[in-house]
Design an enzyme around this catalytic site. Structure first.
Site, PDB file in Angstrom:
ATOM      1  N   GLY A 432      47.624  42.029  43.765  1.00  0.00           N
ATOM      2  CA  GLY A 432      47.131  40.634  44.270  1.00  0.00           C
ATOM      3  C   GLY A 432      47.239  40.684  45.637  1.00  0.00           C
ATOM      4  N   ALA A 433      48.678  41.125  46.169  1.00  0.00           N
ATOM      5  CA  ALA A 433      49.023  41.206  47.416  1.00  0.00           C
ATOM      6  C   ALA A 433      50.408  41.844  47.670  1.00  0.00           C
ATOM      7  CB  ALA A 433      49.185  39.789  47.999  1.00  0.00           C
ATOM      8  N   ASN A 436      55.296  43.259  52.477  1.00  0.00           N
ATOM      9  CA  ASN A 436      55.871  44.326  53.296  1.00  0.00           C
ATOM     10  C   ASN A 436      56.267  43.035  54.400  1.00  0.00           C
ATOM     11  OD1 ASN A 436      54.547  46.447  51.904  1.00  0.00           O
ATOM     12  ND2 ASN A 436      52.591  45.760  52.698  1.00  0.00           N
ATOM     13  N   HIS A 467      52.851  32.733  48.276  1.00  0.00           N
ATOM     14  CA  HIS A 467      53.850  33.503  47.245  1.00  0.00           C
ATOM     15  C   HIS A 467      54.449  34.721  48.457  1.00  0.00           C
ATOM     16  CE1 HIS A 467      55.081  35.756  43.623  1.00  0.00           C
ATOM     17  NE2 HIS A 467      54.939  36.955  44.468  1.00  0.00           N
ATOM     18  N   GLU A 468      53.340  35.330  49.139  1.00  0.00           N
ATOM     19  CA  GLU A 468      53.891  36.476  49.983  1.00  0.00           C
ATOM     20  C   GLU A 468      54.754  36.011  51.117  1.00  0.00           C
ATOM     21  OE1 GLU A 468      53.501  39.265  48.751  1.00  0.00           O
ATOM     22  OE2 GLU A 468      51.866  38.701  47.278  1.00  0.00           O
ATOM     23  N   HIS A 471      58.073  35.344  49.957  1.00  0.00           N
ATOM     24  CA  HIS A 471      59.015  36.825  49.947  1.00  0.00           C
ATOM     25  C   HIS A 471      59.690  37.118  51.042  1.00  0.00           C
ATOM     26  CE1 HIS A 471      58.594  38.423  45.880  1.00  0.00           C
ATOM     27  NE2 HIS A 471      57.094  38.330  46.027  1.00  0.00           N
TER      28      HIS A 471
END
Ligand SMILES: [Zn+2]
Length: 1025
Positions: A432-433, A436, A467-468, A471
């Site tokens: 999905g993604a 990095n 979500h990313e 992270h």
């Protein structure tokens, strides 16, 4: 990483029905397919059987060597080295396979007293000779190199068995995990990708720190041609052991402690799969093919782009330099500091700032022709990149990323540490993604939003960005030590994505989606093939498999339960404490629990409670029995297929409840900690009914005694608003689960469902539709037409009036759109005339206006699916699919194209998405999923998957979520003995190419469960419906 599973998230409850009579499916491929009759004839030998295979612990004794977890005694070691020398494969990775195929299992008595046959004796002599030779070889090799602690341990001379390296020499390391004697400190990576030949050249120099004296340096490298290796400017040979993707440099003398420089020059191909440094292409609106190169390293693919110490705990800093043609731009984790003209055919070199200390799986670089828009938040420049044709679709993502970055900067009390944050939409991208650091990569569907998109579409993009971004703290700043604790990254990011959206974008109604995710996690975790949140992993396939519902969704669910249990913002404080304590380092689950325990002023021992949720697989079923004011509570493991006797797992359950006098407000909630098998709760006074697991915040299922269920059902029938919508949805979810377990009758289920005629809220209605849809699909797939049609009548009688009252106009509430799309998709699938007429009308208007008159985006899939039922509609959709530049819209068209009942079209869609020619390869799992929902497609999809397994696994790694999704889609609707045998035989024939995957066990368990459910309920369903 964001798995792509959620991309079907808005697909609640909808039911599709095959409109063709079965006999019109003329294709001969179905002729051999046995129907429900005559299934007992065949009795094939089953090779895989979830009952026979010891699937856990998923540890290979061999592979944990050197970790100090599982020391062998010397006899066993001799046995093992002999076995190795006799040619037994090291690559027999699965514990189940090993126990079947080889004799060096844990249980094998090393000095058995049974009489020896001549053959055994001869083998024994041979073994002895070989062992002696082995001793002699090993004697001359420094033994200390093979322990985790390097040469600290001086007396482990016989602790290892060496694999044979590519050159035929012994490879000086015996573990999938790298030795810790040498640490990387800094990498200089110079790359020159050639997008014409799809190859690249690399030069990498790694500053390493020798922390324990050693004669070897072992690191990872895969799929590359290493030309030259130097160590402190002196050239060395290297050894390679390909199965473990390791290389080693051997030194004649011990390396003294200190810092050195290790350099590699190499060449490699840009990968054709979706990991490593891979090539991607797309056709622009002018019809020109464009190419680009991008990376996807998590979990184990940095080693495909540059030699490195590719484990999350080996954090270092990185400088990246990228050579490219002038027409491209390059991006990496850090801001670019300069561009140099190389004067060689117009080439330029970009150099990027030195990175923060981070794990290899977070390194990223891209060479492409992209355009961007930027904005500043605090000290950070946020930019969103896309291909030039789509540069106008980046604004929503940019605004959203900025808002969320501000939220997280404040919430975590640690500012995002980099001066830039790029979000990039990659045309062909499998996950999905991917988070990095500083360079987050996305699918186009999860980042780009056209002007016409509604909140319904924005919910997905917002979720993935949230979500990313989470992270960047959970995962990037603080990283799990090893993949066994992947949930620390993924569970947390998933939880934060819902929490941040609830705060920053309350109008996206994300709570409904989060509830749905918790139900999904419960369904997966009810299977015997599930695994604990924190699980031992070692092989690459096991690492891939960790990216599943348990790490993401169960992880998020148990964090919600904890947050709902702690008071006064203690959860928030504990999280801040944790991030500060472990900033730029690595952690295990216990570190998180300790941080939370430290800030908690309650008597609650967070570690003690949460350990019960991370070390056991599954979740508890809480049974409530009431006798006046005395309530007996008991817990047991909720296991759908409890074939192997009882298990005595106990959870510490923060049990919440409300009663009839106060049941809606959060202040009504009361808590009881159930830690033992059974406990008694004394109510202060008389209550009419009790509802446990308030708002479904806890990760457990509740069963009441007969009176308890009746009281709740009566209360709902009198007043539909007596409970919050989450509680009503959970009652529906739980009662269906309990009927699967055999704890309640289907009569009781339908009794509860009777209240639904008065229901108007989205969560309970979509949950009910989804549960009924699952049963409908099983009946449909068995060609049980009478029962399927009774089910249709039942659904129409309960939901028909709601279906009719839905508007087809533009709607703004996400909750209403979610409900409307589920109801109308079902209505049209059931061919309700009003629905199909309206859908056709919208489609015709859309075509007539040359696609300027928009279809409400939540209804688009329904409208397209109706259109795709005719040849003409299908062709027009295909034309639109090819030319649209709006990916959200395209995806809905693709789902419609794949939902066709025409077998020739089904074959075309499957083939095109697998070869990636007219349908992007990344969509193959979605295509399979959609095709399998209908009768015509699902049998064909299974055959297609079998025939193309080799090709599929070249594109999608074994164990990955894409493979998990493909297997679940193709097998989860089987419910006959023949299909069970087919599935077992196919996967067992794969051997190392997939038979050991957990998802295979799950598939087999699911089919067995379907069979049992049908056996039990087919007759009774007939009388009930
Ligand atoms: Zn993630």
């Amino acid at each position: 990483m964001e798995s792509a599973n959620h991309l079907n998230q808005q697909e609640y409850g909808a039911i599709e029905r095959a409109p063709l009579p079965r006999n019109m499916i003329e294709n001969s491929m179905f002729e051999e397919e046995p129907d429900v009759v005559d299934l007992a004839k065949e009795s094939p030998s089953y090779h895989i059987d979830s009952d026979d295979v010891t699937y856990e612990p998923r540890s290979s004794r061999l592979l944990v060597r050197g970790l100090g977890e599982n020391d062998m005694d010397e006899d066993e070691e001799d046995y093992e080295s002999s076995a190795r020398l006799l040619g037994m494969s090291f690559m027999n990775r699965s514990s189940s396979q090993r126990s079947a195929a080889s004799s060096y299992t844990r249980q094998q008595p090393s000095n058995s007293c049974s009489p020896l046959s001549t053959k055994t004796t001869a083998v024994g002599v041979l073994i002895l000779v070989l062992v002696v030779s082995m001793f002699m070889v090993i004697y001359f090799v420094p033994s200390c190199t093979f322990t985790k602690k390097g040469c600290q341990k001086s007396n482990s001379s016989m602790s290892s068995i060496y694999p044979i390296s590519t050159s035929g020499e012994l490879f000086p390391w015996t573990d999938l995990r790298l030795p810790v004697s040498v640490h990387p400190v800094h990498y200089n990576i110079s790359l020159h990708p050639d997008l014409n030949s799809m190859t690249f050249q690399g030069n990498v120099s790694i500053v390493v720190l020798v922390v324990h004296e050693t004669k070897n340096i072992v690191l990872h490298s895969s799929d590359m041609n290493i030309i030259k290796v130097t160590f402190d400017d002196k050239e060395y040979r290297f050894l390679e052991y390909k199965p473990w993707q390791q290389i080693a440099i051997k030194f004649p003398e011990d390396l003294k402690k200190g810092q050195y420089v290790l350099k590699f020059s190499y060449k490699a191909n840009l990968s054709n799969s979706y990991d490593g440094f891979y090539n991607s292409s797309y056709v622009d609106t002018a019809g020109t093919k464009r190419v680009l190169a991008a990376t996807q390293f998590e979990p184990l693919a940095a080693r495909k782009a540059f030699p490195c110490f590719d484990e999350p705990a080996f954090k270092s800093t990185f400088v990246v330099k990228m050579t490219r043609e002038a027409k491209y731009i390059s991006l990496s984790n850090m801001p670019k500091i300069k561009t140099t003209d190389l004067n060689e055919n117009g080439l330029q070199e970009d150099e990027f700032e030195s990175s923060v200390k981070m794990s290899t799986y977070l390194v990223a670089f891209i060479v492409a022709e992209f355009s961007s828009h930027s904005k500043n938040v605090s000290k950070t420049t946020v930019s969103v990149y896309a291909v030039p044709d789509k540069k106008d679709q980046v604004h929503y993502a940019l605004e959203t990323a900025c808002k969320l970055l501000k939220f997280y900067n404040t919430f975590f009390e640690i500012e995002y540490p980099l001066s830039k944050l790029d979000l990039v939409a990659i045309p062909d991208f499998l996950a999905g993604a991917m988070e990095n650091w500083g360079l987050i990569t996305f699918r186009e569907t999860t980042l780009l939003v056209g002007n016409q998109s509604s909140r319904f579409d924005k919910q997905l993009v917002t979720s993935v960005i949230a979500h990313e971004l989470a992270h960047q703290w959970f995962g990037n700043l603080v990283t799990m030590r090893w993949w066994n604790d992947l949930w620390l990254n993924e569970g947390f990011a998933t939880y934060m994505q819902y929490m941040s959206i609830e705060n920053v974008f309350p109008d996206l109604d994300i709570d409904i989606e989060f509830l749905n995710v918790r139900f999904k996690a419960l369904a997966k975790d009810a299977l015997n093939s599930s695994h604990p949140v924190s699980t031992f992993v070692s092989t690459p396939e096991q690492v891939e498999e960790m990216f599943d519902s348990v790490s993401y969704e169960k992880g998020a669910s148990i964090l919600l339960m904890l947050n709902a249990t702690l008071r006064d913002g203690e959860f928030h404080k504990g999280v801040i404490e944790y991030l500060q304590n472990y900033n730029l380092s690595n952690t295990e689950s216990k570190d998180l629990w300790n941080s939370l325990s430290q800030v908690s002023k309650q008597s609650l021992n967070v570690s003690e409670m949460m350990n019960t949720w991370t070390v056991h697989k599954g979740f508890p079923l809480v049974t409530v029995k009431r006798n006046g004011p005395q309530v007996t509570l008991s817990q047991e493991h909720f296991l759908l297929n409890a074939e192997n006797g009882t298990d005595d797992s106990l959870w510490h359950i923060p049990l919440t409840y409300v009663n009839d006098s106060c049941s809606v407000l959060r202040s009504c909630k009361q808590v009881f900690h159930l830690k033992d098998k059974e406990a008694t709760l004394q109510l202060p006074g008389q209550v009419k009914w009790l509802k446990f697991n308030f708002r479904s915040d806890g990760f457990y299922i509740v069963h009441y005694d007969e009176q308890g269920w009746s009281d709740l059902i009566s209360a709902l029938k009198v007043d539909v608003n007596v409970l919050p919508s989450e509680d009503k949805a959970a009652l529906i979810n739980n009662i269906f689960a309990l009927s699967r377990l055999g704890k309640v009758s289907f009569r009781q289920v339908l009794n509860l469902m009777d209240y639904i005629r008065n229901e108007t809220e989205t969560a309970p209605l979509t949950e009910a539709l989804s549960q009924l849809g699952q049963i409908y699909r099983l009946l449909d797939k068995r060609s049980d037409l009478n029962l399927a049609s009774s089910m249709t009548t039942y659904i129409e009688s309960h939901f028909g009036s709601l279906m009719e009252s839905q508007s087809w106009e533009v709607e703004t509430s996400v909750s209403k759109m979610t409900l409307r799309s589920a109801l109308l998709e079902t209505a049209c699938a059931l061919n309700r005339p009003n629905c199909t007429t309206q859908a056709r009308r919208l489609f015709d208007q859309w075509l007539a206006s040359n696609k300027t008159l928009q279809i409400p985006s939540d209804l688009m899939r329904t409208v397209f699916k109706v259109a795709a039922k005719t040849d003409e509609g299908w062709s027009k959709l295909l034309g639109s699919y090819k030319h649209s530049i709006y990916d959200t819209e395209k995806r809905k068209m693709l789902e419609a194209l794949a939902s066709t009942q025409d077998v020739r079209k089904i074959i075309w869609v499957l083939q095109k998405s697998l070869d990636g020619s007219e349908i992007q390869n990344q969509e193959f799992p979605l295509v399979i999923h959609t095709v399998c929902r209908d009768f015509a497609g699902y049998l064909y999809a299974w055959d297609f998957m079998k025939e193309n397994w080799e090709k599929i696994t070249q594109k999608f790694p074994i164990g990955s979520f894409a493979i998990q999704s493909i297997i679940t889609s193709t097998t989860s609707q089987f419910s006959t003995k023949t299909h069970l045998a087919e599935v077992q035989n196919f996967f067992s024939s794969l051997g190392a190419k997939g038979s050991q995957m957990r998802i295979v066990q799950e598939a087999i368990e699911t089919i067995k469960h379907n069979m049992r459910w049908m056996e039990k309920n087919l007759n009774t369903l007939q009388s009930w419906l």
